[in-house]
Design a protein around this motif. Structure first.
Motif, PDB file in Angstrom:
ATOM      1  N   TYR A  57       0.808  -1.212   0.000  1.00 17.16           N
ATOM      2  CA  TYR A  57       0.000   0.000   0.000  1.00 17.16           C
ATOM      3  C   TYR A  57       0.848   1.271   0.000  1.00 17.16           C
ATOM      4  N   ASP A  58       2.155   1.130   0.183  1.00 15.41           N
ATOM      5  CA  ASP A  58       3.027   2.303   0.282  1.00 15.41           C
ATOM      6  C   ASP A  58       3.148   3.018  -1.059  1.00 15.41           C
ATOM      7  N   ARG A  59       2.988   4.344  -1.034  1.00 16.01           N
ATOM      8  CA  ARG A  59       3.123   5.163  -2.233  1.00 16.01           C
ATOM      9  C   ARG A  59       4.347   6.064  -2.091  1.00 16.01           C
ATOM     10  N   ASN A  60       5.204   6.039  -3.085  1.00 14.15           N
ATOM     11  CA  ASN A  60       6.441   6.821  -3.066  1.00 14.15           C
ATOM     12  C   ASN A  60       6.342   7.900  -4.135  1.00 14.15           C
ATOM     13  N   LEU A  61       6.186   9.146  -3.717  1.00 16.41           N
ATOM     14  CA  LEU A  61       5.956  10.237  -4.663  1.00 16.41           C
ATOM     15  C   LEU A  61       7.109  10.385  -5.646  1.00 16.41           C
ATOM     16  N   LEU A  62       8.340  10.339  -5.167  1.00 20.40           N
ATOM     17  CA  LEU A  62       9.484  10.509  -6.064  1.00 20.40           C
ATOM     18  C   LEU A  62       9.549   9.379  -7.088  1.00 20.40           C
ATOM     19  N   TRP A  63       9.251   8.165  -6.641  1.00 17.52           N
ATOM     20  CA  TRP A  63       9.283   7.029  -7.564  1.00 17.52           C
ATOM     21  C   TRP A  63       8.155   7.154  -8.598  1.00 17.52           C
ATOM     22  N   SER A  64       6.983   7.619  -8.161  1.00 18.54           N
ATOM     23  CA  SER A  64       5.873   7.833  -9.087  1.00 18.54           C
ATOM     24  C   SER A  64       6.215   8.930 -10.093  1.00 18.54           C
ATOM     25  N   LEU A  65       6.789  10.036  -9.596  1.00 18.97           N
ATOM     26  CA  LEU A  65       7.135  11.147 -10.488  1.00 18.97           C
ATOM     27  C   LEU A  65       8.201  10.765 -11.508  1.00 18.97           C
ATOM     28  N   HIS A  66       9.085   9.861 -11.112  1.00 20.05           N
ATOM     29  CA  HIS A  66      10.151   9.499 -12.052  1.00 20.05           C
ATOM     30  C   HIS A  66       9.571   8.821 -13.293  1.00 20.05           C
ATOM     31  N   CYS A 122      -3.374   8.695 -10.356  1.00 18.92           N
ATOM     32  CA  CYS A 122      -3.676   9.898  -9.564  1.00 18.92           C
ATOM     33  C   CYS A 122      -5.144   9.908  -9.151  1.00 18.92           C
ATOM     34  N   GLY A 123      -6.029   9.562 -10.067  1.00 12.86           N
ATOM     35  CA  GLY A 123      -7.453   9.564  -9.779  1.00 12.86           C
ATOM     36  C   GLY A 123      -7.845   8.584  -8.699  1.00 12.86           C
ATOM     37  N   HIS A 124      -7.023   7.546  -8.490  1.00  8.76           N
ATOM     38  CA  HIS A 124      -7.278   6.553  -7.450  1.00  8.76           C
ATOM     39  C   HIS A 124      -6.468   6.815  -6.183  1.00  8.76           C
ATOM     40  N   SER A 125      -5.749   7.931  -6.147  1.00 10.33           N
ATOM     41  CA  SER A 125      -4.857   8.256  -5.019  1.00 10.33           C
ATOM     42  C   SER A 125      -3.764   7.215  -4.839  1.00 10.33           C
ATOM     43  N   ALA A 126      -3.394   6.549  -5.925  1.00 13.57           N
ATOM     44  CA  ALA A 126      -2.316   5.558  -5.881  1.00 13.57           C
ATOM     45  C   ALA A 126      -0.976   6.166  -6.263  1.00 13.57           C
ATOM     46  N   PHE A 127      -0.986   7.408  -6.730  1.00 14.23           N
ATOM     47  CA  PHE A 127       0.236   8.071  -7.177  1.00 14.23           C
ATOM     48  C   PHE A 127       1.001   8.662  -6.000  1.00 14.23           C
ATOM     49  N   SER A 128       0.263   9.267  -5.065  1.00 13.19           N
ATOM     50  CA  SER A 128       0.865   9.963  -3.933  1.00 13.19           C
ATOM     51  C   SER A 128      -0.104   9.919  -2.760  1.00 13.19           C
ATOM     52  N   CYS A 348      -8.318  -3.336  -4.778  1.00  8.26           N
ATOM     53  CA  CYS A 348      -7.747  -2.226  -4.019  1.00  8.26           C
ATOM     54  C   CYS A 348      -7.031  -1.292  -4.983  1.00  8.26           C
ATOM     55  N   SER A 349      -7.733  -0.253  -5.429  1.00  8.65           N
ATOM     56  CA  SER A 349      -7.202   0.633  -6.462  1.00  8.65           C
ATOM     57  C   SER A 349      -6.160   1.610  -5.918  1.00  8.65           C
ATOM     58  N   ARG A 350      -5.983   1.683  -4.605  1.00  9.49           N
ATOM     59  CA  ARG A 350      -5.003   2.596  -4.027  1.00  9.49           C
ATOM     60  C   ARG A 350      -3.586   2.029  -4.052  1.00  9.49           C
ATOM     61  N   ILE A 351      -3.430   0.747  -4.362  1.00  7.97           N
ATOM     62  CA  ILE A 351      -2.100   0.148  -4.446  1.00  7.97           C
ATOM     63  C   ILE A 351      -1.416   0.627  -5.722  1.00  7.97           C
ATOM     64  N   PRO A 352      -0.217   1.250  -5.625  1.00  6.98           N
ATOM     65  CA  PRO A 352       0.462   1.734  -6.830  1.00  6.98           C
ATOM     66  C   PRO A 352       0.893   0.583  -7.729  1.00  6.98           C
ATOM     67  N   PHE A 353       0.978   0.858  -9.012  1.00  5.63           N
ATOM     68  CA  PHE A 353       1.223  -0.216  -9.982  1.00  5.63           C
ATOM     69  C   PHE A 353       2.541  -0.939  -9.738  1.00  5.63           C
ATOM     70  N   TYR A 354       3.531  -0.258  -9.138  1.00  2.00           N
ATOM     71  CA  TYR A 354       4.831  -0.906  -8.944  1.00  2.00           C
ATOM     72  C   TYR A 354       4.829  -1.908  -7.789  1.00  2.00           C
ATOM     73  N   HIS A 355       3.710  -2.009  -7.057  1.00  2.59           N
ATOM     74  CA  HIS A 355       3.539  -3.076  -6.061  1.00  2.59           C
ATOM     75  C   HIS A 355       2.468  -4.079  -6.486  1.00  2.59           C
ATOM     76  N   ALA A 356       1.875  -3.860  -7.649  1.00  2.00           N
ATOM     77  CA  ALA A 356       0.675  -4.617  -8.014  1.00  2.00           C
ATOM     78  C   ALA A 356       0.957  -6.087  -8.315  1.00  2.00           C
ATOM     79  N   ARG A 357       2.121  -6.387  -8.871  1.00  2.00           N
ATOM     80  CA  ARG A 357       2.411  -7.799  -9.183  1.00  2.00           C
ATOM     81  C   ARG A 357       2.532  -8.622  -7.905  1.00  2.00           C
ATOM     82  N   GLU A 358       3.213  -8.087  -6.916  1.00  2.00           N
ATOM     83  CA  GLU A 358       3.339  -8.804  -5.646  1.00  2.00           C
ATOM     84  C   GLU A 358       1.979  -8.981  -4.987  1.00  2.00           C
ATOM     85  N   ALA A 359       1.174  -7.923  -4.985  1.00  2.00           N
ATOM     86  CA  ALA A 359      -0.160  -8.008  -4.387  1.00  2.00           C
ATOM     87  C   ALA A 359      -1.053  -8.977  -5.154  1.00  2.00           C
TER      88      ALA A 359
END
Length: 415
Positions: A57-66, A122-128, A348-359
């Motif tokens: 569930y952790d969202r990393n703003l810098l990683w998302s922005l990159h 962003c619309g799902h609050s998964a970006f930050s 769970c749409s709040r999980i960022p895509f870079y954690h989605a495979r593990e989830a």
């Protein structure tokens, strides 16, 4: 031993201890478009969410922005190289220049859809974890590709809350048999002849090129809202029944984003010429339209896919009415796994895509046979789905796709 068998034994033991002989109620079933038995899921949303590791569930703003900067950088490089060097590479061949420009637009469209997916995060609050950051980044990226950010965010949220619900879902709501007959201008199903492959091809081309804009402008494939004209069901209209009263000013802000994009492109065209805008924005925009419809349609339409009446629908069942597919390198690295992990996204749409495979791997253990995946080439799947999934029917609250093309079990009225 399967999960279902284990659960049944556990329940029987509990019942025996309570002095009863009652067995658990078996899941409802239906026959899917492939003629196979579909079992309605019997787990709960709590079972799903408790299986997901907390760090997912952790969202990393810098990683998302990159990822945003990466995709913008790719678009800028492709656009600069193509615009400046293609005329030098092919000075005497209009055909080769056209092919090269077509490739340039296609590649920009790929990364453009990647940016749209990040806006969707962003619309799902998964970006930050910041709503202000999510809405700012999402509004800019959505608007650039002519999709009204808040309008989409609000209707898309309702889609997630009611996925697979025949009267509450917001997009790609299938026809009932009666609605399909009416749409075809017939009085009964037996009057409808098999749809020719040419007509299927025509419908697919129209859907892929204009489906998104038709949906945004008229709410096509959404809920009908009887008595409301198409224009007033629009995602651009602040009083549309798609939205709540409190959304009014946000819809206008979304429209302002669209106006800003059109203005920028007009000034760009005046400064550098229509050709530059055509190759670097308009044709890529058509590709983004295509990819959005292509991906969304195939996430929610499949011969194995159920839909539910209000009496049978639950959030856990509806979220399972999605399917993961495989789009190879592009799907994972440019489309940010939106195709490969969409089932998880609906739980769970709040999980960022870079954690989605593990989830996804975690929830598969709970879902068991109810987890849906198809690794077939998605272009082949698009054709199969278009031919076999034309309307739904079912008498026990569970509705499965049927068609008039003699594929799979025959519709009840044609039996």
């Amino acid at each position: 031993m399967t999960m279902e068998e284990s659960g049944s034994i556990k329940q029987r033991n509990l019942n025996a201890g309570a002095g009863t002989a009652t067995l658990t109620k078996e899941s409802k079933t239906a026959v899917d478009t492939n003629g196979k038995i579909f079992k309605v899921p019997d787990y709960t949303i709590k079972d799903i969410l408790s299986s997901i590791p907390k760090h997912c569930y952790d969202r990393n703003l810098l990683w998302s922005l990159h990822y945003v900067f990466r995709d913008i950088f790719a678009i800028a490089v492709i656009g600069y190289v193509g615009t400046n060097y293609i005329p030098q590479w092919f000075p005497n061949s209009v055909a080769f220049r056209a092919i090269a420009y077509g490739l340039q637009s296609y590649l920009i469209g790929l990364f453009g859809f990647g940016l749209w997916i990040l806006a969707h995060e962003c619309g799902h609050s998964a970006f930050s974890s910041s709503n202000a950051v999510n809405d700012t980044v999402g509004w800019v990226l959505h608007s650039w590709w002519m999709v009204p950010y808040f309008s989409w965010k609000f209707s898309h949220s309702k889609h997630h809350k009611a996925t697979g619900h025949m009267t509450r879902d917001m997009v790609f709501v299938p026809y009932s048999q009666e609605e399909y007959v009416e749409a075809m201008g017939k009085s009964k199903l037996s009057e409808i002849l098999e749809e020719s492959p040419i007509m299927t091809t025509f419908n697919l081309i129209a859907q892929q090129l204009g489906g998104l804009q038709l949906y945004l402008a008229t709410n096509a494939t959404g809920q009908p809202y009887p008595g409301v004209s198409k224009f007033f069901k629009s995602h651009y209209w602040p009083k549309s029944p798609v939205f709540d009263t409190k959304d009014f000013w946000y819809i206008l802000l979304s429209d302002l984003g669209i106006i800003a994009t059109l203005t920028v492109n007009y000034l760009w065209c005046k400064a550098y010429g229509a050709h530059v805008v055509l190759i670097n924005w308009f044709l890529p925009w058509l590709w983004v339209n295509h990819w959005l419809v292509f991906v969304t349609f195939l996430q929610h339409t499949d011969p194995t896919m159920p839909h539910y009446d209000a009496s049978e629908w639950t959030f856990a069942k509806g979220a399972a009415a999605t399917i993961d597919r495989n789009f190879g390198f592009v799907g994972q690295h440019i489309f940010h796994d939106i195709i490969e992990t969409h089932v998880l996204h609906h739980y769970c749409s709040r999980i960022p895509f870079y954690h989605a495979r593990e989830a996804t791997e975690a929830i598969k253990k709970v879902m068991g046979e109810h987890y849906r995946y198809d690794g077939e080439n998605m272009w082949i799947s698009l054709w199969k789905v278009a031919r076999s999934c034309q309307f739904v029917e079912g008498e026990n609250g569970v509705k499965m796709f049927r068609n008039v093309n003699n594929i799979g079990p025959q519709p009840s009225a044609a039996a």
